[in-house]
Design a protein around this motif. Structure first.
Motif, PDB file in Angstrom:
ATOM      1  N   VAL A   1      53.428  18.828 -56.332  1.00 27.59           N
ATOM      2  CA  VAL A   1      52.294  18.022 -55.982  1.00 27.59           C
ATOM      3  C   VAL A   1      51.648  16.995 -57.101  1.00 27.59           C
ATOM      4  O   VAL A   1      50.803  17.338 -58.046  1.00 27.59           O
ATOM      5  N   ILE A   2      51.439  15.519 -56.406  1.00 25.49           N
ATOM      6  CA  ILE A   2      51.242  14.921 -56.918  1.00 25.49           C
ATOM      7  C   ILE A   2      49.881  14.206 -56.236  1.00 25.49           C
ATOM      8  O   ILE A   2      49.755  13.082 -55.459  1.00 25.49           O
ATOM      9  N   PRO A   3      48.404  14.193 -56.315  1.00 29.02           N
ATOM     10  CA  PRO A   3      47.630  13.226 -55.509  1.00 29.02           C
ATOM     11  C   PRO A   3      47.139  12.193 -56.200  1.00 29.02           C
ATOM     12  O   PRO A   3      47.110  12.214 -57.177  1.00 29.02           O
ATOM     13  N   ILE A   4      46.752  11.266 -54.885  1.00 25.93           N
ATOM     14  CA  ILE A   4      46.979   9.725 -55.078  1.00 25.93           C
ATOM     15  C   ILE A   4      45.027   9.463 -54.333  1.00 25.93           C
ATOM     16  O   ILE A   4      45.558   8.837 -53.615  1.00 25.93           O
ATOM     17  N   PRO A   5      44.110  10.178 -54.637  1.00 25.26           N
ATOM     18  CA  PRO A   5      43.150   9.947 -54.261  1.00 25.26           C
ATOM     19  C   PRO A   5      43.153   8.598 -54.343  1.00 25.26           C
ATOM     20  O   PRO A   5      42.777   8.018 -55.656  1.00 25.26           O
TER      21      PRO A   5
ATOM     22  N   ALA B   1      60.349  10.944 -54.125  1.00 18.93           N
ATOM     23  CA  ALA B   1      59.469  11.545 -53.570  1.00 18.93           C
ATOM     24  C   ALA B   1      58.606  11.485 -52.365  1.00 18.93           C
ATOM     25  O   ALA B   1      60.219  10.815 -51.613  1.00 18.93           O
ATOM     26  N   MET B   2      58.222  12.213 -51.832  1.00 19.12           N
ATOM     27  CA  MET B   2      57.691  12.214 -50.210  1.00 19.12           C
ATOM     28  C   MET B   2      56.777  12.362 -49.779  1.00 19.12           C
ATOM     29  O   MET B   2      56.071  13.012 -51.040  1.00 19.12           O
ATOM     30  N   GLN B   3      55.854  10.856 -49.028  1.00 13.43           N
ATOM     31  CA  GLN B   3      54.498  11.176 -49.620  1.00 13.43           C
ATOM     32  C   GLN B   3      54.439  11.539 -48.351  1.00 13.43           C
ATOM     33  O   GLN B   3      54.679  11.001 -46.797  1.00 13.43           O
ATOM     34  N   SER B   4      52.856  12.323 -48.171  1.00 10.72           N
ATOM     35  CA  SER B   4      52.671  12.804 -47.093  1.00 10.72           C
ATOM     36  C   SER B   4      50.545  12.724 -47.319  1.00 10.72           C
ATOM     37  O   SER B   4      50.624  13.477 -48.101  1.00 10.72           O
ATOM     38  N   GLU B   5      50.979  13.150 -46.376  1.00  4.82           N
ATOM     39  CA  GLU B   5      49.229  13.360 -45.924  1.00  4.82           C
ATOM     40  C   GLU B   5      48.770  14.839 -46.258  1.00  4.82           C
ATOM     41  O   GLU B   5      49.457  15.516 -45.375  1.00  4.82           O
ATOM     42  N   TYR B   6      47.885  15.458 -47.031  1.00  4.07           N
ATOM     43  CA  TYR B   6      47.698  16.671 -47.781  1.00  4.07           C
ATOM     44  C   TYR B   6      46.330  16.645 -48.631  1.00  4.07           C
ATOM     45  O   TYR B   6      46.337  16.467 -49.559  1.00  4.07           O
ATOM     46  N   SER B   7      46.817  17.812 -47.353  1.00  5.93           N
ATOM     47  CA  SER B   7      44.219  18.057 -48.290  1.00  5.93           C
ATOM     48  C   SER B   7      43.768  19.279 -47.753  1.00  5.93           C
ATOM     49  O   SER B   7      44.609  19.746 -46.109  1.00  5.93           O
ATOM     50  N   LEU B   8      43.114  19.848 -48.129  1.00  5.20           N
ATOM     51  CA  LEU B   8      42.443  21.072 -47.169  1.00  5.20           C
ATOM     52  C   LEU B   8      42.215  21.159 -45.535  1.00  5.20           C
ATOM     53  O   LEU B   8      42.539  21.895 -45.020  1.00  5.20           O
ATOM     54  N   TRP B   9      41.721  19.390 -45.549  1.00  2.00           N
ATOM     55  CA  TRP B   9      41.625  19.460 -43.837  1.00  2.00           C
ATOM     56  C   TRP B   9      42.962  19.093 -43.268  1.00  2.00           C
ATOM     57  O   TRP B   9      42.739  19.084 -42.329  1.00  2.00           O
ATOM     58  N   VAL B  10      43.946  18.994 -43.944  1.00  2.00           N
ATOM     59  CA  VAL B  10      45.036  18.245 -43.987  1.00  2.00           C
ATOM     60  C   VAL B  10      46.707  19.068 -43.805  1.00  2.00           C
ATOM     61  O   VAL B  10      47.032  18.765 -45.216  1.00  2.00           O
TER      62      VAL B  10
ATOM     63  N   LEU C   1      64.472  20.714 -53.008  1.00  2.00           N
ATOM     64  CA  LEU C   1      65.723  19.049 -53.215  1.00  2.00           C
ATOM     65  C   LEU C   1      64.943  18.622 -54.376  1.00  2.00           C
ATOM     66  O   LEU C   1      65.940  17.517 -55.279  1.00  2.00           O
ATOM     67  N   GLY C   2      64.114  19.000 -55.562  1.00  2.00           N
ATOM     68  CA  GLY C   2      63.380  18.591 -56.689  1.00  2.00           C
ATOM     69  C   GLY C   2      62.583  17.215 -56.451  1.00  2.00           C
ATOM     70  O   GLY C   2      62.524  16.496 -57.263  1.00  2.00           O
ATOM     71  N   VAL C   3      62.378  17.207 -54.951  1.00  2.00           N
ATOM     72  CA  VAL C   3      61.178  15.682 -54.528  1.00  2.00           C
ATOM     73  C   VAL C   3      59.905  16.424 -55.079  1.00  2.00           C
ATOM     74  O   VAL C   3      59.302  16.909 -54.704  1.00  2.00           O
ATOM     75  N   ALA C   4      59.217  15.386 -55.648  1.00  2.00           N
ATOM     76  CA  ALA C   4      57.895  15.084 -55.627  1.00  2.00           C
ATOM     77  C   ALA C   4      57.036  15.309 -54.404  1.00  2.00           C
ATOM     78  O   ALA C   4      58.015  13.920 -53.791  1.00  2.00           O
ATOM     79  N   LEU C   5      56.030  15.885 -54.207  1.00  2.00           N
ATOM     80  CA  LEU C   5      55.370  15.935 -52.799  1.00  2.00           C
ATOM     81  C   LEU C   5      53.980  15.214 -53.376  1.00  2.00           C
ATOM     82  O   LEU C   5      53.171  15.338 -53.991  1.00  2.00           O
ATOM     83  N   VAL C   6      54.317  13.737 -53.334  1.00  2.00           N
ATOM     84  CA  VAL C   6      52.612  13.146 -53.744  1.00  2.00           C
ATOM     85  C   VAL C   6      51.837  13.668 -52.049  1.00  2.00           C
ATOM     86  O   VAL C   6      51.904  12.089 -50.976  1.00  2.00           O
TER      87      VAL C   6
END
Length: 336
Positions: free
Chosen positions: A272-276, A170-179, A193-198
Motif C-alpha cells: 500500500v502506497i498513499p499519495i496525499p 498498480a491499482m489506484q483506489s480511494e483508501y483511508s480510515l474514512w473510505v 497478484l503482486g499489484v501495488a495498491l496506490v
C-alpha cells in the motif's frame, strides 16, 4: 532508515505525492510559481513518486511537472493517467485504443519526457472492453513510451481481466480510515497478484486533519461541495465525532491526525502506497515524515474498530461520480 515499497520493478518512498490539487478540484489552482516551488521542494525532501493525470487542470498539472522538473527526471518515478481526458474545456471518458495512444503522446509532450513510468486507465469505459484498452497500453509498453500499466477506481473483476492481458503494476483506489472499500475485494486481489495498491485521498480529502476542512469555506469551484456528499451540510456534522478518537490516538502516537491517517494506510500492507496531495509546504513535509511512523497492531485494530465503514455519514460519491467507477461497494452503501 525507511524501507521503500515496490511498484513493478521499481522501489519508491512509502508516501508519494498526488499532483491533483495544485491545479484542480479543491478550489482555485496554486499560482504557477508556488506550484513549481512545491514540486521542487518535494524532490528536495526525498519524494520520488509523483502521480498526476491528463485530467488534472486539463493538462496543466502535467505541464507544471514537465516545466519544473524536466532537469531532474531521473530523480522520480512518474505516473499519469488516461481515459478521463478533455476536449474544448469539457471532461471526456474514452478508452478506445486509438484515444489512449493519442493521449499518451500528448502527456509525454506536456511532461517533457520520453517515458512515463506508470500509466493508468483513470476509469473504466463501459463502451470499450478492458481487454482492448489494456492491449493498447501493452503496445505502448512495447514501444517504450510507458514502462508499466495501472488501473484506477476499478473492482476485482476488471483487475483480473486486465491482468490476464498484461501484468498490472498498480491499482489506484480511494483508501483511508474514512473510505475502506478496497478491503471488500480489491486489496486482497492486489496482494495475490503482486499489484501495488496506490491509496489516493488517504487524508480523506482534508477531513482527516486537525482541524478538518470547513465546508463553509469551500470555494465555489471546490468539488467537495458538489460531488462528495460526505461534505454536504446534512452529512458533515455527523462525521465530525469520528475525529475525536483520531485525535486521541494521534496524541498517543505523538503525531498529527493527518500523519496518523497516513501511517494507518501504510500499516494495511507492504504493497500500500498513499499519495496525499497538498498545496501547503508545511503539509508536504508533514506528509513526508509520516513515511517513518509505524503504528502498533493494537493501534491499527483500535482505529479499524472506530472507523467502521458504516459509521461514515453519506455516500462516497454522488450518483454521477459513482456511475463511472467499479470499485466494490458495501451492502449498506447500495441502499443510500
Amino acid at each position: 532508515m525507511v524501507s521503500k515499497r515496490r511498484i513493478g520493478d521499481s522501489q519508491v518512498y512509502p508516501v508519494g505525492l498526488g499532483c491533483m490539487n495544485i491545479t484542480h478540484a479543491y478550489g482555485p489552482p496554486l499560482p504557477e510559481d508556488e506550484a513549481k516551488a512545491l514540486l521542487v521542494r518535494a524532490l528536495d525532501l526525498g519524494y520520488d513518486f509523483l502521480d498526476t493525470a491528463t485530467l488534472y487542470g486539463f493538462g496543466r498539472s502535467e505541464e507544471l511537472i514537465g516545466e519544473a522538473l524536466k532537469d531532474r527526471r531521473q530523480e522520480y518515478f512518474l505516473a499519469s493517467k488516461c481515459v478521463l481526458g478533455f476536449k474544448d474545456g469539457q471532461r471526456t471518458l474514452d478508452a478506445r485504443p486509438e484515444t489512449i495512444k493519442a493521449a499518451c503522446e500528448a502527456s509525454l509532450k506536456r511532461l517533457q519526457t520520453d517515458v512515463i513510468d506508470l500509466y493508468y486507465m483513470h476509469r473504466p469505459d463501459p463502451n470499450v472492453p478492458i481487454e482492448d484498452s489494456v492491449g493498447a497500453l501493452a503496445d505502448l509498453v512495447q514501444e517504450g513510451k510507458i514502462r508499466m500499466i495501472g488501473l484506477s477506481e476499478m473492482g476485482e473483476e476488471h483487475l483480473r481481466r486486465a491482468h490476464a492481458v498484461h501484468p498490472i503494476a498498480a491499482m489506484q483506489s480511494e483508501y483511508s480510515l474514512w473510505v475502506r472499500n478496497p478491503e471488500i475485494a480489491i486489496k486482497a486481489a492486489c496482494e495475490e497478484l503482486g499489484v501495488a495498491l496506490v491509496a489516493f485521498s488517504p487524508v480523506g480529502r482534508g477531513f482527516l486533519a486537525d482541524p478538518p476542512v470547513d465546508p463553509d469555506k469551500f470555494h465555489k469551484s471546490d468539488l467537495r461541495g458538489t460531488i462528495f456528499p460526505r461534505f454536504f451540510p446534512e452529512n458533515y456534522s455527523g462525521n465530525l465525532p469520528l475525529l475525536e478518537e483520531a485525535r486521541a490516538c494521534a496524541s498517543e502516537v505523538g503525531c498529527s491526525v493527518a500523519q496518523l491517517a497516513l501511517a494507518w494506510t501504510l500499516a494495511k500492507g507492504g504493497n500500500v502506497i498513499p499519495i496525499p496531495g497538498t498545496t501547503s509546504l508545511q503539509h508536504l513535509e508533514e506528509n513526508w515524515k509520516a513515511g517513518g511512523i509505524e503504528l502498533s497492531e493494537d493501534m491499527v485494530a483500535r482505529l479499524d474498530a472506530h472507523f467502521l465503514p458504516e459509521k461514515a455519514v453519506g455516500p462516497r460519491y454522488n450518483q454521477i461520480g459513482q456511475s463511472v467507477v467499479t470499485t466494490e461497494m458495501y451492502d449498506f452503501e447500495t441502499s443510500q
